[in-house]
Write a protein that holds these residues in place. Structure first.
Motif, PDB file in Angstrom:
ATOM      1  N   ASP A  98       0.847  -1.189   0.000  1.00 29.09           N
ATOM      2  CA  ASP A  98       0.000   0.000   0.000  1.00 29.09           C
ATOM      3  C   ASP A  98       0.886   1.244   0.000  1.00 29.09           C
ATOM      4  OD1 ASP A  98      -2.210   1.608   0.077  1.00 29.09           O
ATOM      5  OD2 ASP A  98      -2.770   1.150   2.145  1.00 29.09           O
ATOM      6  N   GLU A  99       1.034   1.846  -1.185  1.00 25.00           N
ATOM      7  CA  GLU A  99       1.876   3.029  -1.385  1.00 25.00           C
ATOM      8  C   GLU A  99       3.268   2.833  -0.774  1.00 25.00           C
ATOM      9  OE1 GLU A  99      -0.047   6.703  -0.488  1.00 25.00           O
ATOM     10  OE2 GLU A  99      -1.932   6.132  -1.428  1.00 25.00           O
ATOM     11  N   PRO A 100       3.999   1.818  -1.245  1.00 28.90           N
ATOM     12  CA  PRO A 100       5.263   1.454  -0.597  1.00 28.90           C
ATOM     13  C   PRO A 100       6.395   2.456  -0.775  1.00 28.90           C
ATOM     14  CG  PRO A 100       4.984   0.218  -2.623  1.00 28.90           C
ATOM     15  CD  PRO A 100       3.700   0.955  -2.390  1.00 28.90           C
ATOM     16  N   THR A 101       6.312   3.341  -1.776  1.00 30.44           N
ATOM     17  CA  THR A 101       7.432   4.254  -2.021  1.00 30.44           C
ATOM     18  C   THR A 101       7.118   5.701  -1.665  1.00 30.44           C
ATOM     19  OG1 THR A 101       6.790   4.618  -4.335  1.00 30.44           O
ATOM     20  CG2 THR A 101       8.274   2.776  -3.888  1.00 30.44           C
ATOM     21  N   THR A 102       5.991   5.937  -1.019  1.00 39.77           N
ATOM     22  CA  THR A 102       5.652   7.304  -0.621  1.00 39.77           C
ATOM     23  C   THR A 102       6.735   7.876   0.291  1.00 39.77           C
ATOM     24  OG1 THR A 102       3.278   6.899  -0.801  1.00 39.77           O
ATOM     25  CG2 THR A 102       3.963   8.733   0.587  1.00 39.77           C
ATOM     26  N   GLY A 103       7.228   9.051  -0.063  1.00 42.09           N
ATOM     27  CA  GLY A 103       8.229   9.729   0.761  1.00 42.09           C
ATOM     28  C   GLY A 103       9.658   9.327   0.488  1.00 42.09           C
ATOM     29  N   LEU A 104       9.881   8.360  -0.402  1.00 47.49           N
ATOM     30  CA  LEU A 104      11.248   7.941  -0.698  1.00 47.49           C
ATOM     31  C   LEU A 104      11.872   8.835  -1.761  1.00 47.49           C
ATOM     32  CD1 LEU A 104      11.016   4.029  -0.808  1.00 47.49           C
ATOM     33  CD2 LEU A 104      11.482   5.524   1.147  1.00 47.49           C
ATOM     34  N   ASP A 105      13.187   8.971  -1.696  1.00 48.78           N
ATOM     35  CA  ASP A 105      13.885   9.724  -2.731  1.00 48.78           C
ATOM     36  C   ASP A 105      13.942   8.883  -4.002  1.00 48.78           C
ATOM     37  OD1 ASP A 105      16.650   8.263  -2.963  1.00 48.78           O
ATOM     38  OD2 ASP A 105      16.295   8.486  -0.806  1.00 48.78           O
ATOM     39  N   PRO A 106      14.236   9.501  -5.164  1.00 51.51           N
ATOM     40  CA  PRO A 106      14.205   8.762  -6.442  1.00 51.51           C
ATOM     41  C   PRO A 106      15.082   7.514  -6.455  1.00 51.51           C
ATOM     42  CG  PRO A 106      14.270  11.122  -6.861  1.00 51.51           C
ATOM     43  CD  PRO A 106      14.442  10.956  -5.378  1.00 51.51           C
ATOM     44  N   ARG A 107      16.267   7.574  -5.864  1.00 52.58           N
ATOM     45  CA  ARG A 107      17.147   6.401  -5.851  1.00 52.58           C
ATOM     46  C   ARG A 107      16.525   5.260  -5.057  1.00 52.58           C
ATOM     47  NH1 ARG A 107      22.396   5.759  -7.005  1.00 52.58           N
ATOM     48  NH2 ARG A 107      22.716   8.014  -7.112  1.00 52.58           N
ATOM     49  N   SER A 108      15.991   5.573  -3.883  1.00 52.71           N
ATOM     50  CA  SER A 108      15.358   4.539  -3.059  1.00 52.71           C
ATOM     51  C   SER A 108      14.117   3.985  -3.746  1.00 52.71           C
ATOM     52  CB  SER A 108      14.981   5.120  -1.694  1.00 52.71           C
ATOM     53  OG  SER A 108      16.124   5.509  -0.970  1.00 52.71           O
ATOM     54  N   ARG A 109      13.389   4.858  -4.453  1.00 56.49           N
ATOM     55  CA  ARG A 109      12.198   4.408  -5.166  1.00 56.49           C
ATOM     56  C   ARG A 109      12.570   3.406  -6.252  1.00 56.49           C
ATOM     57  NH1 ARG A 109       9.810   9.244  -6.671  1.00 56.49           N
ATOM     58  NH2 ARG A 109       9.017   9.308  -4.539  1.00 56.49           N
ATOM     59  N   HIS A 110      13.632   3.713  -6.998  1.00 58.13           N
ATOM     60  CA  HIS A 110      14.056   2.793  -8.052  1.00 58.13           C
ATOM     61  C   HIS A 110      14.563   1.473  -7.466  1.00 58.13           C
ATOM     62  CE1 HIS A 110      13.769   5.004 -11.913  1.00 58.13           C
ATOM     63  NE2 HIS A 110      13.732   6.065 -11.119  1.00 58.13           N
ATOM     64  N   THR A 111      15.218   1.524  -6.316  1.00 61.38           N
ATOM     65  CA  THR A 111      15.637   0.296  -5.638  1.00 61.38           C
ATOM     66  C   THR A 111      14.421  -0.542  -5.279  1.00 61.38           C
ATOM     67  OG1 THR A 111      17.620   1.355  -4.725  1.00 61.38           O
ATOM     68  CG2 THR A 111      16.833  -0.643  -3.626  1.00 61.38           C
ATOM     69  N   MET A 112      13.370   0.114  -4.789  1.00 61.41           N
ATOM     70  CA  MET A 112      12.155  -0.597  -4.432  1.00 61.41           C
ATOM     71  C   MET A 112      11.506  -1.228  -5.666  1.00 61.41           C
ATOM     72  SD  MET A 112      10.531  -1.434  -1.726  1.00 61.41           S
ATOM     73  CE  MET A 112      11.354  -0.256  -0.645  1.00 61.41           C
ATOM     74  N   TRP A 113      11.558  -0.518  -6.781  1.00 58.47           N
ATOM     75  CA  TRP A 113      11.011  -1.084  -8.025  1.00 58.47           C
ATOM     76  C   TRP A 113      11.742  -2.377  -8.395  1.00 58.47           C
ATOM     77  CZ3 TRP A 113      10.613   3.740 -11.767  1.00 58.47           C
ATOM     78  CH2 TRP A 113       9.670   4.631 -11.246  1.00 58.47           C
ATOM     79  N   GLN A 114      13.053  -2.365  -8.249  1.00 55.76           N
ATOM     80  CA  GLN A 114      13.836  -3.557  -8.582  1.00 55.76           C
ATOM     81  C   GLN A 114      13.476  -4.713  -7.661  1.00 55.76           C
ATOM     82  OE1 GLN A 114      15.691  -4.001 -11.233  1.00 55.76           O
ATOM     83  NE2 GLN A 114      16.005  -6.125 -10.613  1.00 55.76           N
ATOM     84  N   ILE A 115      13.247  -4.413  -6.394  1.00 51.92           N
ATOM     85  CA  ILE A 115      12.845  -5.451  -5.438  1.00 51.92           C
ATOM     86  C   ILE A 115      11.513  -6.070  -5.859  1.00 51.92           C
ATOM     87  CG2 ILE A 115      12.010  -5.823  -3.075  1.00 51.92           C
ATOM     88  CD1 ILE A 115      14.154  -3.775  -2.182  1.00 51.92           C
ATOM     89  N   ILE A 116      10.571  -5.219  -6.256  1.00 49.30           N
ATOM     90  CA  ILE A 116       9.259  -5.705  -6.671  1.00 49.30           C
ATOM     91  C   ILE A 116       9.379  -6.583  -7.911  1.00 49.30           C
ATOM     92  CG2 ILE A 116       7.007  -4.995  -7.590  1.00 49.30           C
ATOM     93  CD1 ILE A 116       7.235  -2.513  -5.734  1.00 49.30           C
ATOM     94  N   ARG A 117      10.197  -6.167  -8.872  1.00 48.74           N
ATOM     95  CA  ARG A 117      10.394  -6.978 -10.082  1.00 48.74           C
ATOM     96  C   ARG A 117      10.980  -8.345  -9.739  1.00 48.74           C
ATOM     97  NH1 ARG A 117      12.570  -1.817 -12.205  1.00 48.74           N
ATOM     98  NH2 ARG A 117      11.008  -0.884 -13.594  1.00 48.74           N
ATOM     99  N   GLU A 118      11.922  -8.371  -8.804  1.00 50.94           N
ATOM    100  CA  GLU A 118      12.539  -9.639  -8.410  1.00 50.94           C
ATOM    101  C   GLU A 118      11.527 -10.544  -7.713  1.00 50.94           C
ATOM    102  OE1 GLU A 118      15.818  -8.450  -6.020  1.00 50.94           O
ATOM    103  OE2 GLU A 118      17.053  -7.800  -7.732  1.00 50.94           O
ATOM    104  N   LEU A 119      10.638  -9.957  -6.917  1.00 53.37           N
ATOM    105  CA  LEU A 119       9.609 -10.749  -6.259  1.00 53.37           C
ATOM    106  C   LEU A 119       8.714 -11.434  -7.281  1.00 53.37           C
ATOM    107  CD1 LEU A 119       8.508  -8.321  -3.384  1.00 53.37           C
ATOM    108  CD2 LEU A 119       9.791 -10.449  -3.142  1.00 53.37           C
ATOM    109  N   VAL A 120       8.315 -10.686  -8.308  1.00 48.27           N
ATOM    110  CA  VAL A 120       7.424 -11.237  -9.326  1.00 48.27           C
ATOM    111  C   VAL A 120       8.145 -12.298 -10.151  1.00 48.27           C
ATOM    112  CG1 VAL A 120       6.029 -10.692 -11.360  1.00 48.27           C
ATOM    113  CG2 VAL A 120       6.033  -9.152  -9.401  1.00 48.27           C
ATOM    114  N   THR A 121       9.426 -12.084 -10.428  1.00 52.20           N
ATOM    115  CA  THR A 121      10.212 -13.093 -11.136  1.00 52.20           C
ATOM    116  C   THR A 121      10.221 -14.404 -10.365  1.00 52.20           C
ATOM    117  OG1 THR A 121      11.636 -11.409 -12.140  1.00 52.20           O
ATOM    118  CG2 THR A 121      12.497 -13.650 -12.051  1.00 52.20           C
ATOM    119  N   GLY A 122      10.172 -14.309  -9.047  1.00 51.86           N
ATOM    120  CA  GLY A 122      10.130 -15.494  -8.198  1.00 51.86           C
ATOM    121  C   GLY A 122       8.745 -16.095  -8.048  1.00 51.86           C
ATOM    122  N   GLY A 123       7.759 -15.560  -8.769  1.00 55.58           N
ATOM    123  CA  GLY A 123       6.419 -16.137  -8.750  1.00 55.58           C
ATOM    124  C   GLY A 123       5.446 -15.482  -7.799  1.00 55.58           C
TER     125      GLY A 123
END
Length: 330
Positions: free
Chosen positions: A176-201
């Motif tokens: 639920d709005e996981p990147t609210t308040g994060l700086d752009p670098r941290s937001r992009h890191t979070m995006w990568q984490i989400i992509r890796e989670l989905v790759t894992g099913g």
């Protein structure tokens, strides 16, 4: 022009039981305030689904109902094949939830936060320590593991939050709005984490107010407004709902420009820039048709660019834009 896709469990995606998350006619009110007015959802396993909407649209309420934190007033839903009303414990065992506000205890270390989650999941001590060590390493938190979480940056706390959510190995995660308040670098890191989670099913149900985030991550997007799903589809499908897409032809030779003007009488002229705009939905088929037509007429532009509406345009039109814009997507 395509019409908004109203998601129901009876569409081509399959029956309710085949979805990671599905809902039919979910309703919720608080007094006289109707928050959800009969929404339908169908989210395939192993995908990212983004729910967009303005403040107060009901995004968090939807997450709370599907994660069994609150009950719906009407409708039915299944999460991981379990009925949220009849089998709430089975639903909770299959999901992880990261809310808008961090669940991290700042007074204890990151490692202690993780071990606490392992205890709550009734993992044996040795298993809990193994899972904790693996997740801390996966989320690049090993060096900070022994430090109080209150000393973590916003991005580190969010990574720890999601790591804690993964302790029970959930197959469906609500963010639920996981990147609210994060700086752009941290937001992009979070995006990568989400992509890796989905790759894992893992299936990810994401709510966000960052439209770029939905565009980058989501397989399908639904726009929630006034308690209903205003439209649903892929990012590209939603963009094509909004008028204003066009192909722009620019010329350097005034003679070639005038010849094109004579042939393209329906195009919008920009005499100063020596440019023409041809209405287009941006699809490959339509672009090919325009290029073939230009070849057949012998028109050669020096520059061709395709312009399509973005998710900002979609969001504005569906959730409070001008009457003209809203009419265009009906």
């Amino acid at each position: 022009m395509p019409t908004p896709v109203m998601p129901t469990s009876r569409q081509a995606d399959g029956p309710v039981s085949s979805a990671a998350v599905s809902a039919i006619g979910l309703r919720k009110s608080y007094g006289d305030k109707v928050v959800l007015d009969g929404i339908d959802l169908h989210i395939p396993a192993g995908s990212v689904f983004a729910l967009l909407g303005p403040n107060g649209a009901g995004k968090t309420t939807t997450v709370q109902i599907l994660s069994t934190l609150i009950t719906a007033d009407g409708g039915q839903a299944q999460v991981s094949g379990h009925d949220i009303a009849a089998e709430p414990q089975d639903v909770r065992a299959s999901i992880g939830v990261t809310g808008q506000f961090s669940a991290v205890d700042g007074l204890i270390t990151g490692e202690e936060n993780m071990l606490l989650m392992a205890d709550l999941h009734h993992l044996p001590r040795s298993e809990g320590r193994r899972v904790t060590a693996e997740l801390l390493e996966r989320f690049d938190l090993t060096d900070a593991a022994k430090k109080p979480a209150i000393t973590y940056s916003g991005g580190m706390k969010r990574r720890l939050d999601i790591a804690m959510t993964l302790v029970g190995s959930p197959r469906i995660i609500f963010l639920d709005e996981p990147t609210t308040g994060l700086d752009p670098r941290s937001r992009h890191t979070m995006w990568q984490i989400i992509r890796e989670l989905v790759t894992g099913g893992v299936t990810v149900f994401l709510t966000t107010q960052y439209l770029e985030e939905a565009d980058q991550l989501a397989d399908r997007i639904a726009v929630l407004n006034n308690g209903t799903i205003a439209a649903q589809g892929t990012a590209e499908e939603l963009k094509r709902l909004i008028p204003g897409g066009h192909v722009r032809l620019r010329f350097t030779d005034p003679g070639a420009y005038q010849s094109a003007v004579s042939e393209l009488r329906e195009a919008t002229r920009d005499d100063e820039a020596l440019a023409l705009q041809i209405p287009s939905d941006g699809s490959q088929r339509e672009l090919r048709s325009i290029l073939d037509w230009l070849d057949s007429t012998g028109i050669e532009a020096d520059e061709l660019t395709v312009h399509t509406p973005d998710l900002d345009d979609v969001f504005f039109a569906l959730t409070g834009g001008t009457d003209k814009a809203q009419e265009a997507v009906r």
